[in-house]
Design a protein around this motif. Structure first.
Motif, short mmCIF file in Angstrom:
data_model
loop_
_atom_site.label_atom_id
_atom_site.label_comp_id
_atom_site.label_asym_id
_atom_site.label_seq_id
_atom_site.Cartn_x
_atom_site.Cartn_y
_atom_site.Cartn_z
N THR A 138 32.90 -3.60 58.03
CA THR A 138 31.51 -3.94 58.35
C THR A 138 30.77 -4.13 57.03
OG1 THR A 138 30.87 -1.61 58.39
CG2 THR A 138 31.54 -2.60 60.49
N TYR A 157 33.01 -10.60 61.65
CA TYR A 157 32.17 -9.53 62.20
C TYR A 157 30.92 -10.11 62.83
CZ TYR A 157 28.68 -5.74 61.87
OH TYR A 157 27.68 -4.83 62.12
N GLU A 158 30.57 -9.59 64.00
CA GLU A 158 29.32 -9.94 64.68
C GLU A 158 28.53 -8.66 64.88
OE1 GLU A 158 26.59 -12.60 66.23
OE2 GLU A 158 28.57 -13.13 65.45
N ALA A 159 27.32 -8.63 64.34
CA ALA A 159 26.51 -7.42 64.43
C ALA A 159 26.09 -7.13 65.86
CB ALA A 159 25.27 -7.56 63.55
N PRO A 166 28.96 -3.67 67.77
CA PRO A 166 29.48 -4.77 66.96
C PRO A 166 30.81 -5.28 67.52
CG PRO A 166 28.85 -2.89 65.59
CD PRO A 166 28.83 -2.43 67.01
#
Length: 703
Positions: free
Chosen positions: A315, A539-541, A563
């Motif tokens: 992250t 990565y997607e928050a 996430p």
């Protein structure tokens, strides 16, 4: 006074923005300084980047040369090019694989792209390398295996967000001073720590909060020991492992117990726990040549990635960050058609091969069937397949392992050496083509965090010197005019062609143009549109407003999305590995009881040819522990001793250094004497040579 010209420093892979100013009279760079407006470095610059831009100490090449009756003599460009063209044409007509080409991370993207296009789409040779196989191939292979795509997921933006900085098998204090300044500044904050993992107490270790010294070449054992300790003490991120990874059960089945692996790595219990605790925090793991240049380089790099995966360190503010060596090594990985087609299109995918062939306007069967070997195997092929070797901005006589044998191979081939400076390779070449260096060339480069920026000429090159791009284009146009249509292409047009080929790929640069770089100065890929730029990869928050059915992530009991991660792998998940520490290819024994290791010194980039004379490089200096020197005192004469391996020997000046473990000899990797001693063994997965350990002994100094 002339105007300031914004450009990119090509000294290392940090990618600092510079401002260069030419003298009022003559050519060259009169003044260089950091560019405060550049988004990468905001005005910071290291002394070496400034000095080597303004006043490099190398011996400049100013005229083309050809070999006549065993001697290199100056000649005209027409004669030099015709001699090179005749050799290349004759070799290619006999067999496409009779031509070998060695590129470099010192080229611009435009020159590297065109050289790869010529190598693969013109000659159709397997024997082509962009030089990254000597330094980054193990990291590249590890990234592909773990994530399905090359390059770090993190960037410089993440340095300030980390709680622990673990520098493993790298020395950024010397190799990447500006980046190390950012790391050190963050580590000086309360609650943040810097840990150096290295057998030697390097400059980075000297400036760290903790130094973990391990047995030479046993990094994978230590990585497995740390992971085993985390597993045994229930300090892994089970939710992340379940959501975003595959292969953890297989890894557990192959994992040694922590105590056994710790003993093999020869680290203390306290140091093992220190590293385990570091991985419980938001941690960045940086690694360099100490990991990559090893027969298990790929497996060890994957071991470090496994530590990040097992602890959820994927992250922002964390992750696995390989440190690139040469200034445009990342660029060559994206554009040069070595391990992949431009944009990281899979080399072996028949659809991608057909697409590239169609875009280049060549029959698909002209493209080689595989990526070909690395440089070590390439030179081994001189006696069998290769007749001509064209070296562009690289110095294999010094940079290859077991350099004496590499030199013998090159002497048996017809060598075309294209460089800005006189090198050991130009000394034995049959044709020498003088090339412009940075400050004299136009183009772009990509730094280690995937950021594209402009390289601009602040001064004209001497009239008898040409840019790499023009030399490659001239040769390509003369031999394959249907492929390379003009001998003097505009760099912007070449970049546009390259960027278009990357559209829709993991390394999409199609939203980047010279016009955009004029305004933004630097843009990180992937950038598929004119207003997009790359961030933290895969990565997607979390989306606090997400509800059931949201595509932004899984929904927790509290109604807040978590996430999510997505990787370009077959399953969409990151992949764990099962590698275990193996034996070193040449352990010490009674006959050769000492371990040689190699590393960078401050002026040693690119075989040091910008900072030392070729004819008199000076005696190589060996860092050796005082107790080791004393134990062999009968062999030491006037503070010199001869270091001998099974391949060659070199007389060294002794620098007594308690930071080097007893029983070890440290030599700078790019001094001409060093690689005469090193091993040609390579990582079977990446083809990267094992530069970092071999067995040596002391002998009486040679005259």
């Amino acid at each position: 006074m002339s105007e300031w010209v914004p450009t990119t420093c090509m000294r290392c892979a940090v990618g600092c923005g510079h401002l260069h100013q030419s003298p009022d009279l003559g050519v060259g760079i009169d003044v260089a300084r950091g560019d405060v407006s550049h988004p990468v470095n905001r005005g910071l610059a290291c002394s070496r980047g400034i000095e080597e831009s303004q006043d490099p100490d190398g011996d400049w090449l100013t005229k083309p040369m050809v070999r006549r009756d065993g001697e290199l003599v100056r000649t005209t460009w027409d004669v030099a090019l015709n001699t090179a063209l005749e050799a290349l044409r004759d070799a290619h007509e006999s067999d496409p694989d009779a031509v070998g080409i060695l590129g470099s991370g010192q080229q611009t993207n435009e020159a590297a792209y065109l050289l790869g296009k010529l190598a693969r789409g013109g000659f159709g040779t397997r024997y082509y390398d962009a030089n990254t196989t000597l330094c980054m191939a193990s990291a590249v292979t590890a990234y592909y295996q773990a994530f399905g795509s090359d390059a770090p997921p993190c960037s410089y933006d993440d340095i300030s967000g980390a709680d622990r900085h673990v520098v493993w098998g790298a020395n950024p204090a010397v190799a990447h001073p500006v980046m190390f300044r950012w790391i050190k500044q963050d580590a000086d904050e309360d609650g943040t720590e810097l840990i150096a993992v290295d057998p030697v107490r390097s400059e980075t270790a000297e400036n760290s909060d903790h130094h973990v010294s391990l047995a030479p070449g046993k990094d994978l054992a230590l990585a497995r020991a740390v992971l085993a300790r985390l597993v045994e003490t229930d300090r892994i991120d089970e939710a992340f492992i379940e959501q975003a990874t595959d292969g953890f059960d297989e890894l557990l089945a192959s994992l040694p117990d922590a105590e056994t692996a710790r003993r093999e790595a020869e680290v203390s219990e306290a140091d093992l726990e220190l590293l385990a605790e570091a991985l419980e925090e938001d941690a960045l793991i940086y690694w360099g040549m100490g990991i990559n240049q090893h027969v298990q380089g790929t497996e060890t790099a994957r071991g470090l990635i496994d530590l990040c995966l097992a602890t959820g360190n994927l992250t922002p503010g964390s992750g696995p960050f390989s440190l690139t060596g040469q200034a445009n090594s990342m660029g060559t990985r994206v554009c040069s058609s070595k391990g992949t087609w431009p944009g990281h299109r899979p080399f072996g995918d028949p659809n991608e091969r057909q697409f590239v062939a169609d875009e280049w306007g060549v029959p698909v069967d002209r493209l080689p069937d595989d990526t070909g070997p690395g440089p070590v195997e390439m030179l081994d092929a001189v006696d069998d397949d290769l007749d001509v070797i064209w070296a562009v901005a690289t110095n294999p006589v010094v940079g290859m392992p077991q350099a004496d044998l590499a030199t013998e191979r090159l002497e048996d081939a017809f060598v075309i050496a294209q460089d800005a400076f006189h090198t050991e390779t130009t000394e034995l070449a049959d044709v020498v083509l003088p090339a412009a260096t940075w400050g004299e060339s136009e183009g772009t480069a990509i730094n280690m965090e995937r950021t594209v920026s402009r390289v601009r000429a602040a001064t004209e090159a001497p009239s008898s010197v040409r840019t790499d791009l023009d030399i490659v284009a001239t040769i390509g146009n003369r031999l394959f005019p249907e492929l390379i249509e003009t001998p003097r292409p505009e760099p912007a047009a070449v970049f546009e062609e390259f960027a278009a080929l990357t559209e829709g790929t993991p390394a999409d640069c199609s939203g980047i143009s010279y016009e955009r770089l004029e305004d933004d100065l630097a843009v990180r890929w992937p950038a598929p549109t004119e207003d997009s730029a790359g961030g933290y990869r895969y990565y997607e928050a979390a989306d606090p407003g997400a509800t059931d059915g949201s595509t932004d992530g899984a929904v927790t009991d509290g109604g807040t999305a978590s996430p999510s991660w997505e990787f370009p792998t077959a399953t969409g998940n990151a992949q764990f590995s099962t590698g275990r520490q193996g034996d070193l290819p040449e352990p010490t024994d009674e006959e050769y009881p000492l371990t040689l290791t190699t590393a960078r010194e401050e002026d040693g980039y690119n075989t040091g040819i910008r900072s030392r004379p070729v004819d008199d490089p000076g005696r190589v200096v060996a860092r050796i522990h005082p107790e080791t020197v004393e134990a062999h005192g009968d062999l030491v004469t006037e503070n010199t001793v001869t270091v001998a391996s099974r391949r060659a020997s070199a007389t060294v000046e002794i620098d007594r250094d308690e930071g080097v473990p007893e029983g070890m000899v440290w030599l700078p990797i790019h001094h001409p004497a060093t690689n005469r001693l090193t091993l040609p063994d390579c990582d079977p997965q990446s083809d990267e040579p094992h530069f970092k350990q071999c067995a040596v002994r002391f002998e009486q100094p040679q005259n």
